[in-house]
Design a protein around this motif. Structure first.
Motif, PDB file in Angstrom:
ATOM      1  N   SER A  68      -4.621   5.709  -1.878  1.00 40.16           N
ATOM      2  CA  SER A  68      -3.238   5.741  -2.321  1.00 40.16           C
ATOM      3  C   SER A  68      -2.250   5.886  -1.175  1.00 40.16           C
ATOM      4  N   LEU A 103      -3.097  -5.508  -6.998  1.00 40.74           N
ATOM      5  CA  LEU A 103      -2.964  -4.971  -8.352  1.00 40.74           C
ATOM      6  C   LEU A 103      -4.196  -5.296  -9.193  1.00 40.74           C
ATOM      7  N   GLU A 107      -1.274   1.108 -15.389  1.00 36.82           N
ATOM      8  CA  GLU A 107      -1.705   2.011 -14.326  1.00 36.82           C
ATOM      9  C   GLU A 107      -2.295   1.180 -13.192  1.00 36.82           C
ATOM     10  N   GLU A 108      -1.662   1.223 -12.021  1.00 34.06           N
ATOM     11  CA  GLU A 108      -2.073   0.357 -10.914  1.00 34.06           C
ATOM     12  C   GLU A 108      -3.440   0.714 -10.348  1.00 34.06           C
ATOM     13  N   GLN A 109      -3.860   1.964 -10.467  1.00 31.20           N
ATOM     14  CA  GLN A 109      -5.119   2.413  -9.869  1.00 31.20           C
ATOM     15  C   GLN A 109      -6.207   2.661 -10.913  1.00 31.20           C
ATOM     16  N   GLY A 126       3.539   0.344  -3.806  1.00 34.85           N
ATOM     17  CA  GLY A 126       2.938  -0.135  -5.041  1.00 34.85           C
ATOM     18  C   GLY A 126       3.237  -1.596  -5.306  1.00 34.85           C
ATOM     19  N   SER A 127       2.443  -2.189  -6.174  1.00 36.14           N
ATOM     20  CA  SER A 127       2.535  -3.632  -6.442  1.00 36.14           C
ATOM     21  C   SER A 127       3.709  -4.010  -7.329  1.00 36.14           C
ATOM     22  N   LYS A 128       3.986  -3.208  -8.342  1.00 37.34           N
ATOM     23  CA  LYS A 128       4.990  -3.601  -9.335  1.00 37.34           C
ATOM     24  C   LYS A 128       6.357  -3.805  -8.697  1.00 37.34           C
ATOM     25  N   ASP A 146       0.819  -1.210   0.000  1.00 38.43           N
ATOM     26  CA  ASP A 146       0.000   0.000   0.000  1.00 38.43           C
ATOM     27  C   ASP A 146       0.856   1.265   0.000  1.00 38.43           C
TER      28      ASP A 146
END
Length: 473
Positions: free
Chosen positions: A247, A164, A227-229, A115-117, A112
């Motif tokens: 975010s 994700l 785009e993660e979101q 980010g996931s990547k 959180d």
């Protein structure tokens, strides 16, 4: 104004035409329906690759354990030495598997924030490095260190990958379905590939070969563009990521405690209970199922010499290894889960996820009660009940994964999936210990009755969720 709109529409159509070939290229990677957008394709391609890798390595480790039992006599700790037994190796490998579950919660908190990547890239690189270390291990102490590193690296994947999908993929159910399919391919393919390679190569070499795909996947992940979101932004139309926590995640221990309390104060507490019983059922049934299948079938191992030409055999035909039939039936059962994952994922877009939990776990309870009576009727009934077990065992996963997303805010999705896989792999790991204890003091029939009880409780929790579904879900 109409002229401007017309020009914008033509420009949009032109750009779509330019984008179409690239969408087809991604489609060949992800095998997704043609209507799924580019961002969904890119995300699903990455999580499918990473999820398959995680479970390939997870299920390859038990194959190595049998070799270590034969090859090593002691675990040399310097000041003391521990005899190599099934119990001591169980504890040693259990360290890695424990981290696989326990690390999901800090991984969920971290995803959180960063980010996931980034976490997925780190997961893949870490798993590759751990298997390179395993390949170079001169003793079991280094083997244990390699397994601990694997568990720590792999633990962050599920909160990162599932967050994700839940925040970046608009067709969430389809994303969960393909994500689960890739995991099942790894679950079925991992032990099969490892066992096949070990017929011809030393285990050190096999571990090194297995390390290469994760390294290549990490390189691919660094180049992935998405785009993660995107799904959260599309849902609220703001582009800002949904709710007030979309975010930011949690930034301190105090905030972690506060947000965790908020999660468990609502319907997520019931969802967490569902995933705990799902994990207990999963580990309880899979840990000793190969032995149970072998006892039911009653077929002797098949010598490799009977299946391969002499020039392909490693050494003399007399020294050639044998195929344990029950292991391949077990691998087939796990592979059937691909169909269950797909059906479950597609249904999450069409029915209420709580209803899927009720039906799926009720079916698992029935399968557990019927397993031994049906399997004892012969090979065909055995294969049929194994197929049903594999189908429903994995069909329920997309339902509870999607339910987590419905009962939690987008900004705490990583934290919620961290708790989820703490329940599935952490608490759920007790299922193996429970199954082992029952098989020691009682009978397989008793074990399957207990497993049916786990599934029945999960189904009843689903009924409660249906009745108390909050308006926000």
């Amino acid at each position: 104004m109409s002229v401007v709109c017309c020009v914008e529409q033509k420009a949009h159509n032109f750009l779509c035409a330019r984008e179409l070939p690239r969408l087809h290229t991604v489609n060949r990677v992800g095998l997704l329906p043609a209507h799924v957008n580019r961002n969904d394709r890119a995300i699903v391609a990455l999580v499918m690759l990473a999820h398959g890798m995680v479970h390939t390595y997870e299920l390859s480790i038990p194959i190595f354990v049998a070799i270590w039992l034969r090859e090593y006599a002691i675990i040399d700790l310097g000041l003391s030495a521990i005899p190599v037994t099934a119990a001591s190796l169980g504890v040693m490998t259990g360290l890695g598997f424990a981290l696989f579950g326990l690390g999901a919660l800090p991984g969920g908190i971290l995803v959180d924030r960063v980010g996931s990547k980034r976490l997925i890239v780190g997961c893949l690189a870490g798993m590759s490095g751990s298997f390179f270390l395993l390949a170079a291990a001169p003793n079991l102490v280094v083997v244990a260190l390699a397994l601990v590193l694997w568990g720590a690296a792999a633990s962050v994947y599920h909160p990162a990958g599932l967050r994700l999908i839940s925040t970046g993929v608009e067709e969430r159910g389809t994303g969960f379905a393909y994500h689960g399919i890739a995991g099942n391919l790894g679950i079925g393919f991992g032990p099969f590939l490892t066992a096949l390679l070990l017929l011809f190569f030393d285990w050190h070499v096999v571990a090194g070969v297995l390390a290469i795909p994760a390294l290549a996947a990490a390189v691919f992940a660094t180049r992935a563009d998405f785009e993660e979101q995107a799904a959260v932004a599309a849902a609220d139309g703001s582009g800002g990521g949904g709710d007030d926590k979309s975010s930011t995640g949690v930034s301190s221990f105090g905030e972690f405690v506060t947000e965790s309390k908020a999660l468990f104060a609502g319907g997520f507490a019931l969802v967490f209970a569902v995933v705990m019983f799902s994990g207990l059922y999963y580990r309880g049934v899979t840990t000793f199922l190969p032995d149970l299948i072998g006892n039911v079938i009653g077929i002797e191992p098949i010598p490799i010499a009977a299946l391969l030409p002499a020039f392909l055999l490693p050494g003399s035909a007399a020294a050639a290894p044998t195929l344990e039939v029950e292991l391949y039936v077990y691998a087939g059962l796990l592979t059937i889960g691909v169909l269950g994952q797909y059906v479950g994922g597609k249904l999450t877009d069409r029915i209420r996820t709580e209803r899927g939990i009720v039906v799926g776990f009720a079916a698992l309870a029935v399968v557990a009660l019927a397993f031994l009576p049906v399997a004892s009727l012969g090979i065909i009934p055995l294969l049929a009940i194994c197929a049903l077990l594999g189908f429903f065992l994995f069909m329920v996963q997309p339902f509870y994964q999607a339910t987590v997303a419905e009962y939690t805010p987008a900004g705490l999705r990583g934290l919620s999936y961290g708790f989820t896989y703490l329940g599935v792999f952490g608490v759920g790991a007790l299922g193996g210990a429970i199954a082992g204890f029952i098989l020691t003091v009682a009978t397989p029939t008793t074990l399957f009755f207990v497993l049916a009880g786990f599934a029945a409780v999960a189904s009843l929790l689903g009924v409660t969720l249906l009745r108390k579904r909050p308006a926000s879900a």
